[in-house]
Motif scaffolding. Structure first.
Motif, PDB file in Angstrom:
ATOM      1  N   GLU A   1       0.757  -1.235   0.095  1.00 42.11           N
ATOM      2  CA  GLU A   1       0.016   0.053  -0.159  1.00 42.11           C
ATOM      3  C   GLU A   1       0.880   1.442  -0.126  1.00 42.11           C
ATOM      4  OE1 GLU A   1      -4.091  -0.334   0.153  1.00 42.11           O
ATOM      5  OE2 GLU A   1      -2.841  -1.213  -1.148  1.00 42.11           O
ATOM      6  N   ARG A   2       1.945   1.284   0.335  1.00 46.27           N
ATOM      7  CA  ARG A   2       2.892   2.256   0.667  1.00 46.27           C
ATOM      8  C   ARG A   2       3.681   2.439  -0.756  1.00 46.27           C
ATOM      9  NH1 ARG A   2       4.162   0.385   5.942  1.00 46.27           N
ATOM     10  NH2 ARG A   2       6.235  -0.460   4.944  1.00 46.27           N
ATOM     11  N   HIS A   3       4.304   1.017  -1.152  1.00 50.06           N
ATOM     12  CA  HIS A   3       5.121   1.206  -2.183  1.00 50.06           C
ATOM     13  C   HIS A   3       4.787   0.486  -3.610  1.00 50.06           C
ATOM     14  CE1 HIS A   3       7.978   2.836   0.762  1.00 50.06           C
ATOM     15  NE2 HIS A   3       7.773   1.519   1.571  1.00 50.06           N
ATOM     16  N   GLY A   4       3.569  -0.087  -3.465  1.00 46.21           N
ATOM     17  CA  GLY A   4       3.332  -0.805  -4.784  1.00 46.21           C
ATOM     18  C   GLY A   4       3.097   0.012  -6.129  1.00 46.21           C
TER      19      GLY A   4
ATOM     20  N   LEU B   1       5.776  -1.527  -8.691  1.00 48.35           N
ATOM     21  CA  LEU B   1       5.298  -2.480  -9.712  1.00 48.35           C
ATOM     22  C   LEU B   1       4.555  -1.613 -10.986  1.00 48.35           C
ATOM     23  CD1 LEU B   1       3.183  -5.160  -7.462  1.00 48.35           C
ATOM     24  CD2 LEU B   1       5.512  -5.278  -8.485  1.00 48.35           C
ATOM     25  N   GLY B   2       4.654  -0.185 -10.665  1.00 44.48           N
ATOM     26  CA  GLY B   2       4.090   0.621 -11.683  1.00 44.48           C
ATOM     27  C   GLY B   2       2.539   0.702 -11.718  1.00 44.48           C
ATOM     28  N   PRO B   3       2.041   1.205 -12.582  1.00 42.33           N
ATOM     29  CA  PRO B   3       0.620   1.330 -12.633  1.00 42.33           C
ATOM     30  C   PRO B   3      -0.139   0.070 -12.737  1.00 42.33           C
ATOM     31  CG  PRO B   3       1.606   1.617 -14.877  1.00 42.33           C
ATOM     32  CD  PRO B   3       2.708   1.569 -14.066  1.00 42.33           C
ATOM     33  N   VAL B   4       0.264  -1.005 -12.969  1.00 40.01           N
ATOM     34  CA  VAL B   4      -0.293  -2.624 -12.688  1.00 40.01           C
ATOM     35  C   VAL B   4      -0.717  -2.815 -11.432  1.00 40.01           C
ATOM     36  CG1 VAL B   4       0.532  -3.457 -14.805  1.00 40.01           C
ATOM     37  CG2 VAL B   4       1.512  -3.741 -12.640  1.00 40.01           C
ATOM     38  N   TYR B   5      -0.296  -1.993 -10.462  1.00 39.38           N
ATOM     39  CA  TYR B   5      -0.543  -2.107  -8.852  1.00 39.38           C
ATOM     40  C   TYR B   5      -1.919  -2.003  -8.820  1.00 39.38           C
ATOM     41  CZ  TYR B   5      -0.931  -2.452  -4.041  1.00 39.38           C
ATOM     42  OH  TYR B   5      -1.479  -2.661  -2.691  1.00 39.38           O
ATOM     43  N   LYS B   6      -2.756  -2.603  -8.193  1.00 41.02           N
ATOM     44  CA  LYS B   6      -4.147  -2.528  -7.943  1.00 41.02           C
ATOM     45  C   LYS B   6      -4.364  -2.647  -6.686  1.00 41.02           C
ATOM     46  CE  LYS B   6      -8.860  -4.104  -9.019  1.00 41.02           C
ATOM     47  NZ  LYS B   6      -9.594  -5.156  -9.701  1.00 41.02           N
TER      48      LYS B   6
ATOM     49  N   PRO C   1      -3.136  -5.280  -2.600  1.00 40.16           N
ATOM     50  CA  PRO C   1      -2.518  -6.357  -2.068  1.00 40.16           C
ATOM     51  C   PRO C   1      -2.537  -7.715  -2.617  1.00 40.16           C
ATOM     52  CG  PRO C   1      -2.690  -4.850  -0.300  1.00 40.16           C
ATOM     53  CD  PRO C   1      -3.701  -4.483  -1.440  1.00 40.16           C
ATOM     54  N   ILE C   2      -4.142  -8.208  -2.769  1.00 38.74           N
ATOM     55  CA  ILE C   2      -4.470  -9.440  -3.144  1.00 38.74           C
ATOM     56  C   ILE C   2      -4.186  -9.552  -4.626  1.00 38.74           C
ATOM     57  CG2 ILE C   2      -6.336 -10.981  -3.337  1.00 38.74           C
ATOM     58  CD1 ILE C   2      -7.338  -9.963  -0.827  1.00 38.74           C
ATOM     59  N   THR C   3      -4.592  -8.778  -5.354  1.00 37.48           N
ATOM     60  CA  THR C   3      -4.594  -8.859  -6.789  1.00 37.48           C
ATOM     61  C   THR C   3      -2.941  -8.784  -7.338  1.00 37.48           C
ATOM     62  OG1 THR C   3      -6.534  -7.725  -7.059  1.00 37.48           O
ATOM     63  CG2 THR C   3      -5.302  -7.878  -9.051  1.00 37.48           C
ATOM     64  N   SER C   4      -2.341  -8.234  -6.609  1.00 36.43           N
ATOM     65  CA  SER C   4      -0.951  -7.871  -7.234  1.00 36.43           C
ATOM     66  C   SER C   4       0.103  -8.568  -6.357  1.00 36.43           C
ATOM     67  CB  SER C   4      -0.488  -6.171  -6.990  1.00 36.43           C
ATOM     68  OG  SER C   4      -1.437  -5.597  -7.823  1.00 36.43           O
ATOM     69  N   PHE C   5      -0.281  -9.590  -5.664  1.00 40.77           N
ATOM     70  CA  PHE C   5       0.807 -10.260  -4.714  1.00 40.77           C
ATOM     71  C   PHE C   5       1.584 -11.097  -5.760  1.00 40.77           C
ATOM     72  CE2 PHE C   5       2.105 -14.395  -3.086  1.00 40.77           C
ATOM     73  CZ  PHE C   5       3.001 -13.837  -2.011  1.00 40.77           C
ATOM     74  N   SER C   6       1.082 -11.757  -6.687  1.00 40.87           N
ATOM     75  CA  SER C   6       1.720 -12.731  -7.369  1.00 40.87           C
ATOM     76  C   SER C   6       2.974 -11.718  -8.268  1.00 40.87           C
ATOM     77  CB  SER C   6       0.916 -13.389  -8.462  1.00 40.87           C
ATOM     78  OG  SER C   6       0.250 -14.338  -7.861  1.00 40.87           O
TER      79      SER C   6
ATOM     80  N   GLN D   1       5.735 -11.144  -5.889  1.00 42.23           N
ATOM     81  CA  GLN D   1       6.520 -12.186  -5.681  1.00 42.23           C
ATOM     82  C   GLN D   1       7.516 -12.217  -6.719  1.00 42.23           C
ATOM     83  OE1 GLN D   1       7.187 -15.425  -7.125  1.00 42.23           O
ATOM     84  NE2 GLN D   1       8.650 -15.948  -5.590  1.00 42.23           N
ATOM     85  N   THR D   2       7.306 -12.172  -7.952  1.00 44.34           N
ATOM     86  CA  THR D   2       8.049 -12.211  -9.265  1.00 44.34           C
ATOM     87  C   THR D   2       8.994 -11.098  -9.183  1.00 44.34           C
ATOM     88  OG1 THR D   2       6.162 -13.278 -10.609  1.00 44.34           O
ATOM     89  CG2 THR D   2       8.137 -12.093 -11.717  1.00 44.34           C
ATOM     90  N   PHE D   3       8.674  -9.748  -8.792  1.00 39.13           N
ATOM     91  CA  PHE D   3       9.203  -8.618  -8.727  1.00 39.13           C
ATOM     92  C   PHE D   3      10.488  -8.955  -7.732  1.00 39.13           C
ATOM     93  CE2 PHE D   3      10.613  -4.856  -6.437  1.00 39.13           C
ATOM     94  CZ  PHE D   3      10.777  -3.828  -7.289  1.00 39.13           C
TER      95      PHE D   3
END
Length: 721
Positions: free
Chosen positions: A100-103, A107-112, A114-119, A122-124
């Motif tokens: 929520e602080r650094h998403g 991750l850029g604009p794809v961050y939505k 914590p649940i949607t963007s967790f995978s 992990q890749t990052f």
């Protein structure tokens, strides 16, 4: 079994609940079904929240779970979710707050969310390891005496396949665990404990300030006794508060802990002391379990080990006479108390690559592999706990274990780096005393091995204890049984079980669960943060990362905390020799066989080599066979394999026996008794032979190696015997 829509009042009553309650629950169930409109996952979540209680009979839990997912197509959908995170709980986790602080920055604009963007995160964490670990070092408040030149140096991967992490840095991980800072005060509770037999008394506590004082006394006494930086000092005792204090004191002084399980026979203790060149050993006179008094110091004497510092296992006085040169705990600690040194002991700073702990993991040659943990390795344990177990300030973490196995040191670093308390029960973890301690200590994260759950199910006829403080469980060491874990989750109002699979040579896990993903019974939902895993097909080729299938686990070698050396084996030969390359990197061998399901869950299928897990302890088949071959004069040779019971669950020890042609008739039951007596005397009293099968011969390769995999395939489960 009928689908959930067909469950009747009579079906509910047959689970053992009163008819009046059956009518009420049936009414509630109909309301849930009308609301969820045929979504099994949503239906199950509402059943957990609105219907099921820990006090309800387990058959009711089973009926509702299996009926809900009666028509679930696992071949397309993967295993059904038994727990799903809400966005509110996900945002409250360590990773959730971080994202929520650094998403958007990471991750850029794809961050939505914590649940949607967790995978994606992990890749990052793998693709951008330097950024991820810089973030984690800040989250864990790691204190360096000399700052690292960089986070990761990958200039010479041929010489160092895992890369050089934090090169040039000096620190002391025990100091990191103990020091006060913005998130940890001296008055915060560090340890909560209770002795078996005192189950109705309040749990005792130690603050971080008190812990630091006691650890400093140990470090001072070690110095006065002549131990110096780099010396190896063994610990062979139960996981008590004093074991934790001694462990941290050894590391704080710049010395190296040698981990020895308190269940080992004298010959196994001797082997580990010799390999590690230990200069001293901490132990207890006896171990008290209920009305039993188990000798421990006697085994250390029989091992002909170095100078021993001996603690009383019960009361304040020793129950045994000491050999010449050994000292009592009171005498040892008195050396520190009699000096004019005051205040905190100044930690001895060491290189991040200096040893902090020597642990042992069974190899396939009969001699345990000696795996050194450096001062880097604990950072992996702490990071896993931060990212996956969501351990944080105010938490109380309990994991029945021992310093002889990696989860003992893991527990210390996982809790203290993350400003949490450790809850220790000095007694058997199987009985009601431990179950009550979990309640009274208000444990928030409970770790376990699956065999413990079977013990709790037997001990708890009904469940009258309050485990509502638990936010999650974690399971490691062996394969789990789905029904057992459905029961376990039900004791804590269906909080998730995070499966956790790794190894001593990793310092943590490569596959685990997450509080930001749906969890399914007895499965892993993700590779750990900072780790990339591959499944190799029979030709050694990695399966496509999104494809379901079965294969041998191999790891991207670049992850923080992985071992670089073995004391008694060639590290490269064990972990890299003969492994395939992927994008120029030689993959790291692990040895487990995994299944990747649709939708990305993983199941552990056991070892592909000749080791097995017995009660959460990895042991070589060769070690067991060496002992069983001499257990009875009628035995020509044996093969030791691990097979599950019908329905799955932890591996059980099966001994396949070939008898001498000239031998008299001997029953399987007698052989089983002989094998058990010999194994428990000469190897480990915790190991138990579940069954014996007699064969005319053992299947072998052209080079005369026993094909244990073929035997495992032949017997499959114990019910095939």
């Amino acid at each position: 079994m009928a689908s959930i829509e067909s469950v009747s009042v009579e079906d509910l009553a047959l689970t053992g609940i009163p008819r009046a309650l059956s009518l009420e629950l049936h009414r509630q169930l109909q309301g849930i079904l009308a609301h969820t409109c045929g979504s099994p996952a949503h239906t199950w979540q509402m059943i957990c929240k609105e219907i099921l209680l820990p006090s309800h009979p387990f058959p009711l839990h089973q009926l509702l779970y299996y009926s809900t997912y009666q028509n679930w197509d696992g071949t397309k959908m993967g295993p059904p979710p038994v727990w799903m995170p809400s966005l509110e709980t996900a945002r409250a986790t360590n990773i959730g707050q971080c994202l929520e602080r650094h998403g958007r920055e990471l991750l850029g604009p794809v961050y939505k969310d914590p649940i949607t963007s967790f995978s994606a995160f992990q890749t990052f964490s793998v693709d951008n390891a330097k950024v991820y670990w810089s973030l984690l070092l800040e989250e864990l408040a790691v204190k360096f005496h000399v700052e690292p030149e960089c986070v990761l140096d990958t200039d010479n991967l041929d010489e160092c396949p895992g890369g050089r992490w934090l090169p040039g840095a000096t620190l002391n991980v025990a100091e990191c665990c103990l020091r006060a800072h913005h998130a940890r005060k001296d008055e915060d509770i560090a340890l909560v404990w209770r002795d078996e037999g005192k189950d109705d008394t309040p749990a005792e506590t130690t603050t971080f300030g008190e812990l630091r004082e006691k650890v400093s006394q140990v470090a001072i006494a070690l110095e006065i006794c002549g131990f110096s930086k780099g010396d190896a000092i063994a610990i062979d005792m139960p996981m008590t508060i004093w074991a934790v204090i001694i462990y941290l004191g050894i590391v704080l002084s710049g010395c190296v802990v040698v981990s020895i399980a308190d269940s080992f026979a004298a010959c196994e203790i001797q082997t580990r002391l010799k390999i590690s060149d230990a200069k001293g050993i901490f132990t207890q006179d006896i171990i008290v379990r209920g009305t039993k008094s188990i000798p421990l110091y006697t085994r250390v004497m029989e091992a002909d080990g170095p100078k021993a510092i001996v603690l009383p296992g019960s009361g304040s006085e020793l129950a045994v006479a000491l050999r010449e040169g050994d000292v009592s705990w009171n005498e040892f600690l008195g050396k520190a108390l009699q000096t004019d040194k005051s205040g905190d002991y100044k930690a001895v700073p060491v290189s991040v690559d200096a040893f902090s702990n020597i642990l042992f993991s069974s190899g396939t040659t009969g001699e345990p592999k000696a795996i050194p943990w450096t001062h880097l390795t604990p950072l992996k344990a702490a990071a896993d706990a931060w990212a996956h177990h969501d351990i944080r300030a105010g938490d109380v973490v309990s994991w029945p274990t021992n310093l002889g196995w990696m989860m003992g040191p893991w527990l210390i670093y996982a809790a203290f780096f993350n400003n949490a308390s450790i809850a220790l029960y000095n007694g058997s973890p199987i009985g009601l005393g431990f179950v009550k301690f979990v309640q009274d200590a208000k444990v928030t994260m409970l770790g376990l091995v699956p065999s413990l759950v079977k013990g709790w199910k037997r001990a708890c006829n009904g469940f009258d204890y309050d485990w509502s403080s638990i936010r999650c469980f974690s399971s490691s060491g062996e394969a789990s049984n789905e029904d057992d874990y459905l029961w376990l989750m039900g004791r804590a109002q269906f909080k998730p079980v995070l499966e956790y699979c790794g190894g001593t040579e990793i310092g943590g896990a490569f596959a685990t669960g997450s509080m930001l993903q749906p969890q399914a019974l007895s499965t892993f939902s993700t590779p750990t943060m900072g780790c990339r895993l591959f499944l190799l097909d029979s030709g050694g080729i990695p399966l496509p990362p999104d494809e379901a299938g079965v294969g041998e686990v191999a790891l991207d070698p670049i992850f923080l905390g992985g071992s670089k050396i073995l004391l008694n084996a060639d590290h490269y030969d064990v972990y890299f020799k003969g492994m395939p390359c992927f994008k120029g990197l030689r993959l790291r061998r692990h040895g487990d066989e995994f299944q990747r399901t649709p939708r990305g869950f993983y199941r552990a299928l056991g070892r592909v080599d000749d080791t097995m897990n017995l009660g959460g302890i990895k042991v070589s088949s060769v070690e067991i066979e060496r002992i069983c071959n001499i257990a009875h004069p009628s035995v020509l040779e044996t093969a030791a394999i691990g097979v599950p019971e019908a329905g799955g669950g932890p591996e059980q020890l099966l001994i396949v026996v070939v008898l001498k042609e000239s031998s008299d008739a001997v029953s399987n039951e007698l052989l089983k008794q002989k094998f058990n007596a010999t194994i428990q005397q000469k190897l480990n009293p915790l190991f138990k032979v579940a069954s014996v099968a007699v064969a005319n011969s053992l299947p072998r390769t052209a080079s005369n190696k026993v094909m244990r995999r073929m035997l495992r395939s032949q017997f499959g489960t114990l019910n095939k015997l």
